[in-house]
Design a protein around this motif. Structure first.
Motif, PDB file in Angstrom:
ATOM      1  N   GLN A   1      -9.914  21.130-100.073  1.00 20.69           N
ATOM      2  CA  GLN A   1     -10.270  21.432 -98.687  1.00 20.69           C
ATOM      3  C   GLN A   1      -9.617  20.398 -97.770  1.00 20.69           C
ATOM      4  OE1 GLN A   1     -11.928  24.048 -97.751  1.00 20.69           O
ATOM      5  NE2 GLN A   1     -13.402  24.650 -99.296  1.00 20.69           N
ATOM      6  N   PRO A   2      -8.450  20.687 -97.208  1.00 22.65           N
ATOM      7  CA  PRO A   2      -7.777  19.708 -96.349  1.00 22.65           C
ATOM      8  C   PRO A   2      -8.640  19.189 -95.208  1.00 22.65           C
ATOM      9  CG  PRO A   2      -6.345  21.582 -96.808  1.00 22.65           C
ATOM     10  CD  PRO A   2      -7.689  21.933 -97.355  1.00 22.65           C
ATOM     11  N   ARG A   3      -9.464  20.062 -94.643  1.00 20.85           N
ATOM     12  CA  ARG A   3     -10.229  19.660 -93.459  1.00 20.85           C
ATOM     13  C   ARG A   3     -11.318  18.648 -93.759  1.00 20.85           C
ATOM     14  NH1 ARG A   3     -11.509  24.766 -94.912  1.00 20.85           N
ATOM     15  NH2 ARG A   3     -13.676  25.477 -95.030  1.00 20.85           N
ATOM     16  N   VAL A   4     -11.731  18.533 -95.023  1.00 20.59           N
ATOM     17  CA  VAL A   4     -12.751  17.535 -95.359  1.00 20.59           C
ATOM     18  C   VAL A   4     -12.119  16.247 -95.890  1.00 20.59           C
ATOM     19  CG1 VAL A   4     -14.525  19.253 -95.804  1.00 20.59           C
ATOM     20  CG2 VAL A   4     -13.113  18.441 -97.692  1.00 20.59           C
ATOM     21  N   CYS A   5     -10.797  16.164 -95.836  1.00 19.75           N
ATOM     22  CA  CYS A   5     -10.097  14.958 -96.290  1.00 19.75           C
ATOM     23  C   CYS A   5      -9.494  14.192 -95.121  1.00 19.75           C
ATOM     24  CB  CYS A   5      -9.016  15.338 -97.302  1.00 19.75           C
ATOM     25  SG  CYS A   5      -9.684  15.914 -98.877  1.00 19.75           S
ATOM     26  N   LEU A   6     -10.031  14.406 -93.934  1.00 13.42           N
ATOM     27  CA  LEU A   6      -9.489  13.743 -92.751  1.00 13.42           C
ATOM     28  C   LEU A   6      -9.534  12.228 -92.879  1.00 13.42           C
ATOM     29  CD1 LEU A   6      -8.429  14.166 -89.818  1.00 13.42           C
ATOM     30  CD2 LEU A   6     -10.805  13.872 -89.075  1.00 13.42           C
ATOM     31  N   GLY A   7     -10.592  11.699 -93.498  1.00 17.32           N
ATOM     32  CA  GLY A   7     -10.691  10.255 -93.668  1.00 17.32           C
ATOM     33  C   GLY A   7      -9.518   9.693 -94.442  1.00 17.32           C
ATOM     34  N   TYR A   8      -9.138  10.385 -95.505  1.00 16.46           N
ATOM     35  CA  TYR A   8      -7.982   9.940 -96.296  1.00 16.46           C
ATOM     36  C   TYR A   8      -6.704   9.964 -95.463  1.00 16.46           C
ATOM     37  CZ  TYR A   8     -10.710  10.296-100.638  1.00 16.46           C
ATOM     38  OH  TYR A   8     -11.642  10.129-101.627  1.00 16.46           O
ATOM     39  N   THR A   9      -6.450  11.086 -94.790  1.00 13.86           N
ATOM     40  CA  THR A   9      -5.176  11.217 -94.093  1.00 13.86           C
ATOM     41  C   THR A   9      -5.042  10.224 -92.943  1.00 13.86           C
ATOM     42  OG1 THR A   9      -6.096  13.041 -92.763  1.00 13.86           O
ATOM     43  CG2 THR A   9      -4.871  13.632 -94.733  1.00 13.86           C
ATOM     44  N   VAL A  10      -6.105  10.062 -92.146  1.00  5.86           N
ATOM     45  CA  VAL A  10      -6.035   9.142 -91.012  1.00  5.86           C
ATOM     46  C   VAL A  10      -5.867   7.704 -91.493  1.00  5.86           C
ATOM     47  CG1 VAL A  10      -7.328   8.132 -89.097  1.00  5.86           C
ATOM     48  CG2 VAL A  10      -7.312  10.604 -89.420  1.00  5.86           C
ATOM     49  N   VAL A  11      -6.711   7.284 -92.421  1.00  8.84           N
ATOM     50  CA  VAL A  11      -6.666   5.898 -92.890  1.00  8.84           C
ATOM     51  C   VAL A  11      -5.332   5.573 -93.534  1.00  8.84           C
ATOM     52  CG1 VAL A  11      -7.647   4.256 -94.539  1.00  8.84           C
ATOM     53  CG2 VAL A  11      -9.154   5.689 -93.149  1.00  8.84           C
ATOM     54  N   LEU A  12      -4.824   6.477 -94.353  1.00  3.18           N
ATOM     55  CA  LEU A  12      -3.585   6.171 -95.075  1.00  3.18           C
ATOM     56  C   LEU A  12      -2.360   6.243 -94.171  1.00  3.18           C
ATOM     57  CD1 LEU A  12      -4.427   7.813 -98.504  1.00  3.18           C
ATOM     58  CD2 LEU A  12      -4.550   5.414 -97.815  1.00  3.18           C
ATOM     59  N   MET A  13      -2.412   7.042 -93.124  1.00  2.50           N
ATOM     60  CA  MET A  13      -1.320   6.986 -92.149  1.00  2.50           C
ATOM     61  C   MET A  13      -1.347   5.668 -91.391  1.00  2.50           C
ATOM     62  SD  MET A  13      -0.602  10.791 -90.601  1.00  2.50           S
ATOM     63  CE  MET A  13      -2.286  11.330 -90.308  1.00  2.50           C
ATOM     64  N   LEU A  14      -2.541   5.150 -91.118  1.00  5.89           N
ATOM     65  CA  LEU A  14      -2.635   3.824 -90.490  1.00  5.89           C
ATOM     66  C   LEU A  14      -2.021   2.764 -91.397  1.00  5.89           C
ATOM     67  CD1 LEU A  14      -6.248   3.946 -88.992  1.00  5.89           C
ATOM     68  CD2 LEU A  14      -4.093   3.923 -87.715  1.00  5.89           C
ATOM     69  N   TYR A  15      -2.274   2.873 -92.696  1.00  2.00           N
ATOM     70  CA  TYR A  15      -1.687   1.919 -93.639  1.00  2.00           C
ATOM     71  C   TYR A  15      -0.166   2.058 -93.692  1.00  2.00           C
ATOM     72  CZ  TYR A  15      -5.825  -0.299 -95.595  1.00  2.00           C
ATOM     73  OH  TYR A  15      -6.953  -1.081 -95.766  1.00  2.00           O
ATOM     74  N   LEU A  16       0.355   3.275 -93.595  1.00  2.00           N
ATOM     75  CA  LEU A  16       1.815   3.440 -93.569  1.00  2.00           C
ATOM     76  C   LEU A  16       2.402   2.762 -92.332  1.00  2.00           C
ATOM     77  CD1 LEU A  16       2.333   7.134 -94.760  1.00  2.00           C
ATOM     78  CD2 LEU A  16       2.962   5.040 -95.984  1.00  2.00           C
ATOM     79  N   LEU A  17       1.760   2.920 -91.189  1.00  2.00           N
ATOM     80  CA  LEU A  17       2.225   2.233 -89.979  1.00  2.00           C
ATOM     81  C   LEU A  17       2.154   0.719 -90.147  1.00  2.00           C
ATOM     82  CD1 LEU A  17       0.546   4.442 -87.217  1.00  2.00           C
ATOM     83  CD2 LEU A  17       2.991   4.334 -87.767  1.00  2.00           C
ATOM     84  N   HIS A  18       1.135   0.267 -90.846  1.00  3.67           N
ATOM     85  CA  HIS A  18       0.997  -1.170 -91.108  1.00  3.67           C
ATOM     86  C   HIS A  18       2.097  -1.666 -92.032  1.00  3.67           C
ATOM     87  CE1 HIS A  18      -0.828  -5.038 -91.815  1.00  3.67           C
ATOM     88  NE2 HIS A  18      -0.959  -4.793 -93.105  1.00  3.67           N
ATOM     89  N   HIS A  19       2.350  -0.931 -93.110  1.00  7.77           N
ATOM     90  CA  HIS A  19       3.409  -1.325 -94.044  1.00  7.77           C
ATOM     91  C   HIS A  19       4.794  -1.266 -93.397  1.00  7.77           C
ATOM     92  CE1 HIS A  19       0.910  -1.899 -97.521  1.00  7.77           C
ATOM     93  NE2 HIS A  19       0.406  -0.678 -97.446  1.00  7.77           N
ATOM     94  N   ALA A  20       4.926  -0.406 -92.400  1.00 12.13           N
ATOM     95  CA  ALA A  20       6.202  -0.314 -91.676  1.00 12.13           C
ATOM     96  C   ALA A  20       6.308  -1.385 -90.594  1.00 12.13           C
ATOM     97  CB  ALA A  20       6.351   1.070 -91.054  1.00 12.13           C
ATOM     98  N   GLU A  21       5.322  -2.277 -90.536  1.00 13.57           N
ATOM     99  CA  GLU A  21       5.278  -3.412 -89.608  1.00 13.57           C
ATOM    100  C   GLU A  21       5.209  -2.977 -88.144  1.00 13.57           C
ATOM    101  OE1 GLU A  21       8.463  -6.074 -90.518  1.00 13.57           O
ATOM    102  OE2 GLU A  21       7.713  -6.519 -92.541  1.00 13.57           O
ATOM    103  N   LEU A  22       4.543  -1.845 -87.913  1.00 15.10           N
ATOM    104  CA  LEU A  22       4.321  -1.375 -86.552  1.00 15.10           C
ATOM    105  C   LEU A  22       2.896  -1.638 -86.081  1.00 15.10           C
ATOM    106  CD1 LEU A  22       6.191   2.053 -86.700  1.00 15.10           C
ATOM    107  CD2 LEU A  22       6.878   0.053 -85.363  1.00 15.10           C
ATOM    108  N   LEU A  23       1.968  -1.842 -87.027  1.00 13.92           N
ATOM    109  CA  LEU A  23       0.558  -1.989 -86.706  1.00 13.92           C
ATOM    110  C   LEU A  23       0.007  -3.212 -87.415  1.00 13.92           C
ATOM    111  CD1 LEU A  23      -1.732  -0.414 -85.195  1.00 13.92           C
ATOM    112  CD2 LEU A  23      -2.255   0.686 -87.389  1.00 13.92           C
ATOM    113  N   ASP A  24      -0.749  -4.024 -86.673  1.00 11.73           N
ATOM    114  CA  ASP A  24      -1.294  -5.238 -87.278  1.00 11.73           C
ATOM    115  C   ASP A  24      -2.569  -4.936 -88.070  1.00 11.73           C
ATOM    116  OD1 ASP A  24      -3.462  -5.099 -85.502  1.00 11.73           O
ATOM    117  OD2 ASP A  24      -2.549  -6.483 -84.074  1.00 11.73           O
TER     118      ASP A  24
END
Length: 331
Positions: free
Chosen positions: A134-157
């Motif tokens: 159910q993609p719609r109940v996995c929003l926590g995973y997608t949002v958090v892990l995209m934040l981590y990708l931005l962090h690993h890309a050195e765009l987000l502290d």
């Protein structure tokens, strides 16, 4: 569905654990822009990220929901593809277009074609659990892990990590009151067309709510934002009068709204109260943007589940969506 919604705070915690353990590396050169591609339950996370980082990133973030990509996508674009299944046709097409434009592509997915592309081309990716289907109940995973990708890309502290932990604590502390308030909202929306109004900064939260009402409760809804709605839609609240009795209005407020937006909401409420019986108002809880965002999302997810019960429908089924997928696969 109730069990999945109930586990949202734990999902955020699990997502942080996945993000901390992820080993992804990027090219290291400067990115001029970020594009997040995704559809439906996977794509709305991109809208939430866009709002959250608006005052944090020095480069623009664009959400891409379709088969093509903007002309500016190129070597200095960080292109994040979000797809729960990894087989979303629009996102796959957008990824291939981004690759042709030499963008730096990375992925959040549970598998499918996108994971194959990532591995085959040695591109950064973080996988999410796919058990729920159910993609719609996995929003926590997608949002958090995209934040981590931005962090690993050195765009987000690192600040987002503290805000995530505070969000988890808040959801656990307010779990009981959230469900009580959600039940009351569901009753107000039963057999009505919910009209959801929110500030421009929180538009993704209202869109997420609309999507959950659509998919879980099998019910239509409407979203508009302040201040824009004061320049058009507010004038439309004159006709057809015979429909006003079928509407229920919710004004959603947060501490991150512009003060003039709250004034506009209050003035607009006076107009609507003369036309609609149910003009409701609620304010997000929490000290940070993420806390308020996740507080609203979790409450609204509960509203959609309770509304499904009132509508006597199964929130897990998506018959119309599956029909469209099946017919599209024949072409």
């Amino acid at each position: 569905m109730k069990q999945l919604v109930e586990g949202f705070a734990q999902q955020l915690r699990d997502a942080m654990d996945i993000g901390e353990k992820a080993t992804v590396t990027f090219s290291g050169f400067k990115y001029n822009n970020v594009v997040i591609a995704g559809m439906g339950g996977s794509g709305i996370g991109g809208n939430l990220i866009q709002s959250y980082v608006a005052d944090k990133l020095s480069v623009p973030v664009v959400v891409n929901k379709g088969y093509t990509v903007p002309a500016f996508v190129g070597r200095h674009t960080l292109f994040i593809a979000s797809s729960f299944s990894g087989n979303t046709e629009e996102t796959i097409a957008a990824v291939r277009a981004a690759m042709r434009s030499d963008a730096s592509v990375c992925f959040v997915t549970s598998g499918g074609e996108l994971l194959r592309i990532a591995k085959e081309n040695s591109m950064p990716f973080i996988t999410i659990p796919g058990e729920s289907q159910q993609p719609r109940v996995c929003l926590g995973y997608t949002v958090v892990l995209m934040l981590y990708l931005l962090h690993h890309a050195e765009l987000l502290d690192n600040t987002f990590k503290t805000e995530l932990r505070q969000s988890i604590d808040l959801l656990e502390e307010l779990s009981g009151s959230i469900r009580v308030q959600a039940s009351a909202l569901a009753n107000a929306f039963h057999n009505k067309l919910p009209m959801l109004y929110v500030s421009d900064a929180m538009e993704p939260v209202a869109l997420r709510f609309q999507q959950q009402i659509n998919e879980n409760a099998k019910q239509l809804s409407h979203v508009n934002v302040f201040p824009e709605m004061n320049y058009n839609e507010v004038e439309g609240w004159q006709q057809p009068e015979n429909l006003f009795g079928q509407l229920a209005v919710l004004l959603i407020k947060t501490r991150y709204d512009h003060p003039r937006v709250h004034l506009r909401m209050d003035l607009t409420k006076k107009i609507l109260e003369g036309k609609v019986q149910n003009v409701l108002e609620m304010e997000a809880r929490g000290a940070t943007f993420l806390e308020q965002t996740f507080h609203l999302i979790h409450m609204f997810d509960w509203v959609s589940v309770y509304l499904a019960e009132l509508n006597n429908v199964d929130p897990n089924t998506i018959d119309n969506i599956n029909y469209l997928r099946g017919e599209l696969s024949k072409e």
